[in-house]
Write an enzyme that holds these catalytic residues in place. Structure first.
Site, PDB file in Angstrom:
ATOM      1  N   GLY A   1       1.613  -1.858   2.573  1.00  0.00           N
ATOM      2  CA  GLY A   1       0.879  -2.800   1.749  1.00  0.00           C
ATOM      3  C   GLY A   1      -0.537  -2.956   2.271  1.00  0.00           C
ATOM      4  O   GLY A   1      -0.867  -2.514   3.373  1.00  0.00           O
ATOM      5  N   GLY A  39       5.363  -0.498   3.122  1.00  0.00           N
ATOM      6  CA  GLY A  39       5.528  -0.433   1.677  1.00  0.00           C
ATOM      7  C   GLY A  39       5.785   0.964   1.162  1.00  0.00           C
ATOM      8  O   GLY A  39       6.391   1.145   0.095  1.00  0.00           O
ATOM      9  N   GLU A  98       6.186  -3.293  11.265  1.00  0.00           N
ATOM     10  CA  GLU A  98       5.718  -4.643  10.939  1.00  0.00           C
ATOM     11  C   GLU A  98       5.653  -5.597  12.124  1.00  0.00           C
ATOM     12  O   GLU A  98       4.805  -6.504  12.152  1.00  0.00           O
ATOM     13  CB  GLU A  98       6.600  -5.243   9.843  1.00  0.00           C
ATOM     14  CG  GLU A  98       6.337  -4.688   8.458  1.00  0.00           C
ATOM     15  CD  GLU A  98       6.934  -3.309   8.217  1.00  0.00           C
ATOM     16  OE1 GLU A  98       6.652  -2.712   7.157  1.00  0.00           O
ATOM     17  OE2 GLU A  98       7.696  -2.822   9.084  1.00  0.00           O
ATOM     18  N   ASP A 119      10.114  -5.548   5.881  1.00  0.00           N
ATOM     19  CA  ASP A 119      10.536  -6.051   4.573  1.00  0.00           C
ATOM     20  C   ASP A 119      10.714  -4.898   3.583  1.00  0.00           C
ATOM     21  O   ASP A 119      11.165  -3.827   3.974  1.00  0.00           O
ATOM     22  CB  ASP A 119       9.556  -7.111   4.075  1.00  0.00           C
ATOM     23  CG  ASP A 119       8.154  -6.565   3.815  1.00  0.00           C
ATOM     24  OD1 ASP A 119       7.740  -5.588   4.486  1.00  0.00           O
ATOM     25  OD2 ASP A 119       7.452  -7.120   2.944  1.00  0.00           O
TER      26      ASP A 119
END
Length: 364
Positions: A68, A116, A139, A147
């Site tokens: 992301g 992502g 992350e 996530d």
């Protein structure tokens, strides 16, 4: 310039991520473009399969997706921009759409595949890697947790490999990705373009014909982690992060010392949160995991139980240190793994929403 290029050739819908200056990091507009195309193609009888790739500055392939847009996250944290709420709701919905897609979905995971990028490829029916693949869920390095469905797909890795990957953010090559169940086939780099084009020339686009085509371009790959798998399973199956670090630091092997040093660099709080996430997700469906992660990300950005504002979060500090100031010296709070308490961790798993109004309530 379009950040997402789509076309239909033959019976295949082709997607090229086209934001090479940012290693194809996902923006909200890219997520919306991907979702719209996939939904349309799912209803289009002329499209029998979907293929996705990334591009680099010199053309197609070379980089898949680095995750992301963390600079956007940082700006949003400091300014109170609420559009992060839409970003994560729509990103996780896209992740679920790919996991549940009703047609073959072929992900060409060449180059960087992180964060992502894993979210838009791990649900694919055919996950193709290359000798250039660099796969990770890093992350905890920036004060987040793995996530985009990471709880689901990492917890399905053999043994305690999921815990190890989630906590350390270790980067995998093609062979180890296949060995750990995060990829299916390795494609020879010089043949990527040919394999991509051949999909558009298939007369019958079903799983057996796609498998046969992929086999034509597949090559053997070497898993490098074989010698460390026993240590991974021993250390990362221990009950707590504190137990893991203690075991690693008392083990004189180079692997253990290196791994302990990695953990000491990560956010102590998010290490504990990520461990709980992986272990909760092991018994969850994709939809249940994504709903849990949506709860968690709200607490990451707005950790009321820690009496912190958005700009004081682990994520704000981690992104600052890695991508903004680039001093690589985050000031984590708490600073040590050993002082994180359950009272700091457990509220990350409390949903801010009642079940009937959860933003991902419709995922099944």
């Amino acid at each position: 310039m379009n950040d997402v290029i789509t076309e239909v050739r033959g019976r295949v819908g082709f997607i090229t991520l086209n934001r090479p200056q940012a290693l194809n990091a996902l923006s909200l507009s890219m997520i919306r473009s991907l979702t719209a195309s996939l939904l349309a193609w799912q209803q289009d009888d002329q499209v029998q399969a979907v293929a996705i790739r990334g591009s680099n500055k010199s053309g197609p392939f070379g980089a898949f997706c680095a995750g992301g847009d963390i600079r956007f996250f940082h700006q949003a944290l400091l300014s109170g921009d609420p559009s992060t709420e839409d970003f994560f709701t729509e990103e996780y919905s896209l992740n679920h759409l790919i996991h549940s897609y009703t047609k073959p979905f072929i992900a060409f995971m060449d180059g960087v595949v992180m964060g992502g990028g894993m979210g838009i490829s791990q649900g694919a029916s055919h996950r193709l890697v290359t000798a250039r693949t660099k796969m990770a869920m890093p992350e905890t390095t920036i004060g987040l947790f793995p996530d985009v469905g990471g709880g689901y797909f990492l917890s399905r890795c053999p043994g305690a490999a999921g815990e190890w990957l989630a906590l350390t953010g270790t980067t995998l090559g093609a062979g180890d990705a296949i060995a750990l169940g995060l990829a299916d086939h390795c494609i020879d780099v010089p043949q990527l373009e040919q394999a991509w084009d051949a999909l558009g020339q298939l007369g019958l686009v079903d799983a057996p014909h796609i498998e046969a085509l992929i086999a034509t371009y597949s090559i053997a790959s070497c898993a490098l982690l074989t010698s460390a798998r026993g240590q991974i399973d021993h250390c990362f199956s221990l009950p707590t992060v504190t137990d893991m670090v203690k075991a690693l630091e008392t083990d004189p092997s180079d692997w253990a010392q290196h791994t302990a040093a990695l953990l000491r660099q990560r956010s102590p709080l998010m290490l504990h949160v990520s461990l709980a996430q992986i272990r909760h997700a092991r018994s969850m469906t994709v939809a249940q995991d994504l709903r849990m992660e949506r709860d968690m990300i709200r607490h990451v950005f707005f950790p009321a139980h820690l009496q912190r504002r958005a700009g004081q979060t682990e994520a704000a500090e981690g992104i600052r240190a890695l991508a903004i100031d680039k001093d690589h010296a985050p000031q984590w709070l708490p600073a040590r793994i050993e002082v994180v308490t359950p009272d700091m961790v457990l509220p990350f798993f409390d949903s801010p929403w009642p079940e009937h109004s959860h933003p991902l309530r419709t995922l099944a």
